[in-house]
Design a protein around this motif. Structure first.
Motif, short mmCIF file in Angstrom:
data_model
loop_
_atom_site.label_atom_id
_atom_site.label_comp_id
_atom_site.label_asym_id
_atom_site.label_seq_id
_atom_site.Cartn_x
_atom_site.Cartn_y
_atom_site.Cartn_z
N ILE A 133 0.63 -0.75 0.03
CA ILE A 133 0.25 -0.16 0.31
C ILE A 133 1.07 1.33 0.38
O ILE A 133 0.54 2.11 -1.12
CB ILE A 133 -0.58 0.10 0.76
N VAL A 134 1.87 0.75 0.93
CA VAL A 134 2.71 2.15 0.90
C VAL A 134 3.65 3.32 -0.17
O VAL A 134 3.37 3.95 -0.90
CB VAL A 134 3.58 2.42 2.25
N GLU A 135 4.09 1.62 -0.84
CA GLU A 135 4.58 1.66 -1.99
C GLU A 135 3.66 2.07 -3.36
O GLU A 135 4.31 2.86 -4.19
CB GLU A 135 5.53 -0.03 -3.40
N ASN A 136 2.71 1.42 -3.25
CA ASN A 136 1.76 2.20 -4.76
C ASN A 136 1.55 3.61 -4.12
O ASN A 136 1.20 4.15 -5.72
CB ASN A 136 0.54 1.31 -4.22
N ALA A 194 -2.33 -5.27 -9.60
CA ALA A 194 -2.49 -5.38 -10.51
C ALA A 194 -3.71 -4.46 -11.06
O ALA A 194 -2.69 -3.75 -12.27
CB ALA A 194 -3.24 -6.82 -10.87
N TYR A 195 -4.10 -3.61 -9.65
CA TYR A 195 -4.61 -2.87 -10.19
C TYR A 195 -3.64 -1.56 -10.08
O TYR A 195 -3.89 -0.49 -11.93
CB TYR A 195 -5.27 -2.62 -9.09
N VAL A 196 -3.18 -1.05 -9.80
CA VAL A 196 -1.87 -0.18 -9.96
C VAL A 196 -1.33 -0.20 -10.81
O VAL A 196 -0.89 0.54 -11.81
CB VAL A 196 -1.24 -0.20 -8.50
N SER A 197 -0.99 -1.39 -11.37
CA SER A 197 0.42 -1.33 -12.99
C SER A 197 -0.49 -1.97 -13.71
O SER A 197 -0.15 -0.71 -14.29
CB SER A 197 0.82 -3.15 -12.67
#
Length: 209
Positions: A133-136, A194-197
């Motif tokens: 979560i933090v990284e995204n 997958a969503y963020v990618s």
């Protein structure tokens, strides 16, 4: 020229005929297979015996808080019965019988073992999802405002889901099956990634045109 057929018996290997040699080799192979079978059976018996001792110890220590009293009593009784059987009627049984006995014990112990193992796995999966979560949230600099908001919203949803599920899980005693399994947390992380990618890849594709 006078021809005469002479009967010849071929003797080899110290006077053994080919047929006798073949029989001897078959017998040797049969004995070797019997030895292997006996060794495998012995191994299965030893595995069952070791499992009985190991689980008895773990039930009193490592797994104690992860099993209900009826579960502990039931498993302990089965372990005791199996141990007695091993030294009496089960002293000279087939590999299949030992395997079946072990499978029956595992069916009783596995639910408790799974609770124990998943407690640590769940903690690791929780840390991993929070890091994700933090990284995204930090990886959205190149996105538009609406795309950033979409990522932030998904991260927030994942965070809230984890918080709610963790609270529910923490309210349960250890000796019940988890409401939240580590595999579910891992799946949530995979979905978020997958969503963020997908969004970041779309942005890269648009920027390249």
């Amino acid at each position: 020229v006078l021809r005469q057929d002479i009967s010849v018996n071929e003797d080899i290997y110290g006077g053994m005929s080919r047929a006798e040699l073949s029989q001897a080799q078959d017998k040797e192979l049969q004995l070797a297979q019997q030895d292997i079978k006996m060794e495998q059976t012995k191994d299965k018996k030893n595995t069952l015996e070791s499992y009985v001792y190991e689980m008895r110890s773990k039930l009193l220590n490592t797994y104690r808080s992860f099993a209900t009293e009826p579960e502990r009593e039931g498993i302990s009784r089965n372990l005791q019965e199996t141990e007695e059987w091993l030294y009496e009627d089960g002293d000279d049984e087939s590999e299949h019988v030992y395997t079946k006995k072990l499978e029956d014990l595992r069916k009783l112990v596995d639910p408790i073992e799974n609770r124990y193992k998943d407690e640590d796995a769940r903690a690791q999966a929780t840390r991993s999802l929070l890091n994700c979560i933090v990284e995204n949230r930090m990886a959205v600099e190149s996105l538009s405002a609406s795309e950033k908001n979409a990522v932030f919203a998904e991260c927030h949803k994942a965070e809230e889901w984890l918080r709610e599920k963790t609270q529910q899980q923490d309210a349960l005693p250890k000796n019940t099956d988890p409401l939240l399994w580590s595999s579910e947390i891992k799946e949530k992380e995979d979905i978020l990634d997958a969503y963020v990618s997908h969004i970041t890849n779309l942005r890269k594709s648009m920027d390249s045109h």
